[in-house]
Motif scaffolding. Structure first.
Motif, mmCIF file in Angstrom:
data_model
loop_
_atom_site.group_PDB
_atom_site.id
_atom_site.type_symbol
_atom_site.label_atom_id
_atom_site.label_comp_id
_atom_site.label_asym_id
_atom_site.label_seq_id
_atom_site.Cartn_x
_atom_site.Cartn_y
_atom_site.Cartn_z
ATOM 1 N N HIS A 1 0.747 -1.280 0.053
ATOM 2 C CA HIS A 1 0.114 -0.055 0.133
ATOM 3 C C HIS A 1 0.898 1.126 0.036
ATOM 4 O O HIS A 1 0.225 2.198 -0.496
ATOM 5 C CB HIS A 1 -1.110 -0.077 1.039
ATOM 6 N N ASP A 2 2.052 1.331 0.582
ATOM 7 C CA ASP A 2 2.789 2.463 0.650
ATOM 8 C C ASP A 2 3.236 2.867 -0.814
ATOM 9 O O ASP A 2 4.110 1.882 -1.535
ATOM 10 C CB ASP A 2 4.147 2.264 1.856
ATOM 11 N N ALA A 3 2.968 4.007 -1.330
ATOM 12 C CA ALA A 3 3.540 4.632 -2.537
ATOM 13 C C ALA A 3 4.837 4.533 -2.816
ATOM 14 O O ALA A 3 5.577 4.520 -3.860
ATOM 15 C CB ALA A 3 2.954 6.030 -2.761
ATOM 16 N N ALA A 4 5.594 4.708 -1.602
ATOM 17 C CA ALA A 4 7.186 4.583 -1.764
ATOM 18 C C ALA A 4 7.496 3.417 -2.099
ATOM 19 O O ALA A 4 8.711 3.313 -2.834
ATOM 20 C CB ALA A 4 7.726 5.016 -0.221
ATOM 21 N N SER A 5 7.029 2.373 -1.946
ATOM 22 C CA SER A 5 7.519 1.048 -2.465
ATOM 23 C C SER A 5 7.444 0.833 -3.939
ATOM 24 O O SER A 5 8.093 -0.142 -4.398
ATOM 25 C CB SER A 5 6.698 -0.029 -1.841
ATOM 26 N N ARG A 6 6.764 1.775 -4.678
ATOM 27 C CA ARG A 6 6.862 1.690 -6.202
ATOM 28 C C ARG A 6 8.109 1.836 -6.740
ATOM 29 O O ARG A 6 8.622 1.165 -7.806
ATOM 30 C CB ARG A 6 6.087 2.729 -6.665
ATOM 31 N N GLN B 1 14.811 -0.006 -0.678
ATOM 32 C CA GLN B 1 14.811 1.469 -0.752
ATOM 33 C C GLN B 1 16.122 1.816 -0.823
ATOM 34 O O GLN B 1 16.864 1.753 -0.153
ATOM 35 C CB GLN B 1 14.008 1.944 0.300
ATOM 36 N N SER B 2 16.463 2.646 -2.054
ATOM 37 C CA SER B 2 17.986 3.552 -1.920
ATOM 38 C C SER B 2 18.000 4.089 -0.656
ATOM 39 O O SER B 2 17.122 5.016 -0.092
ATOM 40 C CB SER B 2 17.679 4.505 -3.101
ATOM 41 N N HIS C 1 9.906 8.856 5.755
ATOM 42 C CA HIS C 1 9.026 8.092 6.716
ATOM 43 C C HIS C 1 9.193 6.693 6.443
ATOM 44 O O HIS C 1 8.595 5.758 6.550
ATOM 45 C CB HIS C 1 7.528 8.204 6.530
ATOM 46 N N ALA C 2 10.646 6.307 6.233
ATOM 47 C CA ALA C 2 10.978 4.970 6.255
ATOM 48 C C ALA C 2 11.393 4.178 7.287
ATOM 49 O O ALA C 2 11.505 3.147 7.220
ATOM 50 C CB ALA C 2 12.479 5.067 5.257
ATOM 51 N N ALA C 3 11.248 4.775 8.335
ATOM 52 C CA ALA C 3 11.397 4.249 9.690
ATOM 53 C C ALA C 3 10.094 3.645 10.185
ATOM 54 O O ALA C 3 9.256 4.511 10.386
ATOM 55 C CB ALA C 3 12.187 4.825 10.585
ATOM 56 N N HIS C 4 9.862 2.420 10.315
ATOM 57 C CA HIS C 4 8.701 1.773 10.928
ATOM 58 C C HIS C 4 8.948 1.323 12.198
ATOM 59 O O HIS C 4 9.607 0.340 12.433
ATOM 60 C CB HIS C 4 8.267 0.660 9.793
ATOM 61 N N HIS C 5 8.195 1.761 13.156
ATOM 62 C CA HIS C 5 8.482 1.368 14.481
ATOM 63 C C HIS C 5 7.753 -0.157 14.686
ATOM 64 O O HIS C 5 6.637 -0.206 14.100
ATOM 65 C CB HIS C 5 7.398 2.300 15.423
ATOM 66 N N CYS D 1 1.740 -6.196 -4.864
ATOM 67 C CA CYS D 1 2.697 -5.118 -4.807
ATOM 68 C C CYS D 1 2.097 -3.628 -5.502
ATOM 69 O O CYS D 1 1.230 -3.810 -6.217
ATOM 70 C CB CYS D 1 4.233 -5.128 -5.035
ATOM 71 N N VAL D 2 2.604 -2.432 -5.077
ATOM 72 C CA VAL D 2 2.097 -1.363 -5.656
ATOM 73 C C VAL D 2 2.004 -1.156 -6.937
ATOM 74 O O VAL D 2 1.400 -0.493 -7.707
ATOM 75 C CB VAL D 2 2.789 -0.168 -4.857
#
Length: 439
Positions: A111-116, A203-204, A214-218, A278-279
Motif C-alpha cells: 500500500h505504501d506509494a514509496a514502495s513503487r 529502498q535506496s 518516513h522510511a523508519a517503521h516502529h 505490490c504497489v
C-alpha cells in the motif's frame, strides 16, 4: 513560558476558567496512538526466569511456571500469555507494545506509494576507470544493500529453493534493516523510551535517510527491568550479586522481547513467504530476510549475548583486549578474519551448560563455575533469540551487527586521537590551544 506568556499573540482571556487539572486527567486517559487496535499494535507480557540460587527440580519448575501464567493472566493484557516452561523464578513483565513484522511488510509493500521504487532483485554495479597503462578497467561498486554480496547470495539461495506447491509467482526478498536505541525523552528526570525500528534495504539509501520519506517503521517499544517491578526484585536487591543478576534479567527481557517479535507468523513468512500484490500491480511472494541490525555498543552486546567490555569485547570477533592496540595493522585484519564469531553448536552448548549451573545447580550468575564455561569467549548465560529462531536456516546473527560510525569512529577513535593532540599542544604551550581555536 517566556515564549508563550510574553508573546504579543498571547491572550489571557482565552485560558480564563479552564480546569487544567481536568484537562491533564483527560490527556492521561487518552489512548496513545499504538493503543488503537486498528493500528496493529498490541501489548504482550514477557515472562523471564530469575535464578533462585537453589537447586531446582522439574516439579518445582512446573509449579512456578503455572503460578507465573496465573499472575500474567491477572494483568490487563490484549494477548494470552504463552504456555511456556520458565527456568528459575518466573516473573511476568507487562507493557511490551509491538507490531507484527509480516503485517508491516504487507502494509509497506502492498500500500505504501514509496514502495513503487523498491528494488526486488539485486545486481552488481561497476564503473570503468583507466588502469596503470591507461586501458579501461572495470571496478566493482558497493553503494546500496541491493548491490551487496550478501543480498546476491541470499537471492540466489531463494531462487534455487523449491517453489511453494502450486505457486508460480515471482519470489523476492524484503531486506530488513533493524535498529534500536534507548532514548531519554526529557532533559530532566529519567523518562525514556526504547524503540525498535525496521527499515527496508529495497529502498535506496538516498531516499531512506531522508526524514520526510518516513522510511523508519516502529515495530516495538522494549520495556525496562526495574527494582520497583515487584517482589521478585526485592530478592534480586537483597542477593549478594544484585548487579550481575539484574544485568542477567535485562538480557533475558531483551531476548524475550525479540522472541515475541520473531513469532510463529514471522517464521512462517521467513520459510514460506508472504503473497502480496505490490504497489506496481505485480503479485509476488515476499520473503523477509534480516541483513543489518544497527545499534550502539551497549545494545550490541545485548543483541549478541556477549559480555560488555569482556575479555573479547567485540560482538563480531574473538580478538582479546591485549590485541586491540594492533587495530589497523595487517596482522589485526588477519586475526579478526580468523577469529570471527560464529553461531555454532559449540557456542550454544556452552550457554546451555552455564544455564544448567545457574538454574538447576543453584550457582550465582557470575560464579567461578559459570565463568569457567563462558569467560574465554566473553559469552553470557542467555539464549539468543536470533540463534534459536534462525540458526536452522544458516543465519549467523553476529554478521548482522553493522559498524556504528558515529559512536565507534567519530565519538570513539577520532575523539580519542583529537583529545591526545590537544594534550600535546597543552604540554608544548597552553597558548597553542588558543591558536588552534582561532584557526
Amino acid at each position: 513560558m517566556q515564549e508563550v506568556i510574553t508573546s504579543p499573540h498571547f491572550k489571557p482571556e482565552e485560558i480564563r476558567g479552564i480546569d487544567f487539572k481536568r484537562l491533564d486527567k483527560l490527556l492521561d486517559e487518552t489512548p496513545l496512538p499504538w493503543q488503537d487496535p486498528r493500528s496493529g499494535w498490541k501489548e504482550s507480557s514477557i515472562t523471564i526466569g530469575i535464578p533462585s540460587g537453589i537447586k531446582t527440580t522439574n516439579a518445582v519448575r512446573r509449579a512456578d511456571a503455572a503460578t507465573a501464567r496465573a499472575a500474567a493472566r491477572s494483568e490487563t493484557l490484549t494477548e494470552e500469555p504463552p504456555e511456556v516452561l520458565v527456568e528459575g523464578i518466573p516473573f511476568a513483565i507487562p507493557g511490551f507494545w509491538h507490531r507484527s513484522i509480516p503485517g508491516v511488510i504487507r502494509a509497506v509493500f502492498g500500500h505504501d506509494a514509496a514502495s513503487r521504487d523498491f528494488h526486488f532483485h539485486p545486481y552488481e554495479q561497476f564503473r570503468t576507470k583507466p588502469d596503470a597503462s591507461g586501458e579501461p578497467e572495470a571496478e566493482r561498486i558497493f553503494d546500496e544493500l541491493y548491490t551487496s554480496r550478501a543480498w546476491l547470495e541470499a537471492d540466489a539461495e531463494l531462487q534455487q529453493q523449491a517453489q511453494e506447491p502450486g505457486c508460480t509467482r515471482p519470489r523476492a526478498i524484503a531486506a530488513i534493516m533493524l535498529a534500536s536505541d534507548s532514548t531519554h525523552v526529557a532533559q530532566f528526570g529519567q523518562a525514556k523510551l526504547w524503540p525498535a525500528y525496521m527499515y527496508f534495504g529495497n529502498q535506496s539509501k538516498y531516499v531512506r535517510c531522508q526524514p520526510q520519506s518516513h522510511a523508519a517503521h516502529h515495530i516495538g517499544y522494549f520495556p525496562s527491568v526495574s527494582f520497583s517491578a515487584g517482589p521478585c526484585f526485592v530478592f534480586v536487591l537483597r542477593s549478594g550479586a544484585a548487579a550481575p543478576l539484574l544485568a542477567h534479567c535485562r538480557r533475558e527481557l531483551f531476548q524475550g522481547a525479540w522472541k515475541t517479535l520473531l513469532d510463529d507468523e514471522f517464521m512462517e513468512a521467513y520459510e514460506h513467504g508472504i503473497v502480496i500484490t505490490c504497489v506496481d500491480g505485480i503479485e509476488r511472494r515476499i520473503f523477509p530476510r534480516i541483513f543489518v541490525y544497527s545499534a550502539d555498543y551497549p545494545e550490541k552486546v545485548l543483541i549478541a549475548t556477549v559480555r560488555d567490555m569482556g575479555q573479547c569485547p567485540c560482538p563480531r570477533c574473538l580478538v582479546t583486549k591485549d590485541k586491540l592496540a594492533d587495530l589497523g595493522s595487517k596482522e589485526d585484519r588477519t586475526l579478526r578474519q580468523q577469529a570471527t564469531r560464529t553461531d555454532d553448536d559449540a557456542r550454544r552448548a556452552r550457554v546451555r551448560e552455564a544455564r544448567k549451573l545457574i538454574y538447576d545447580a543453584g550457582y550465582v550468575v557470575n560464579g567461578d563455575r559459570v565463568e569457567d564455561v563462558l569467560k574465554a569467549e566473553s559469552l553470557v548465560p542467555s539464549h539468543n533469540t536470533f540463534s534459536a529462531r534462525l540458526s536452522a536456516f544458516g543465519f549467523n546473527f553476529f554478521r548482522m551487527l553493522a559498524v556504528d560510525l558515529m559512536h565507534e569512529f567519530e565519538l570513539g577513535v577520532w575523539k580519542a586521537v583529537f583529545t591526545h593532540l590537544i594534550r600535546i599542544l597543552e604540554a608544548h604551550d597552553v597558548n597553542t590551544v588558543n591558536e588552534l581555536n582561532r584557526r
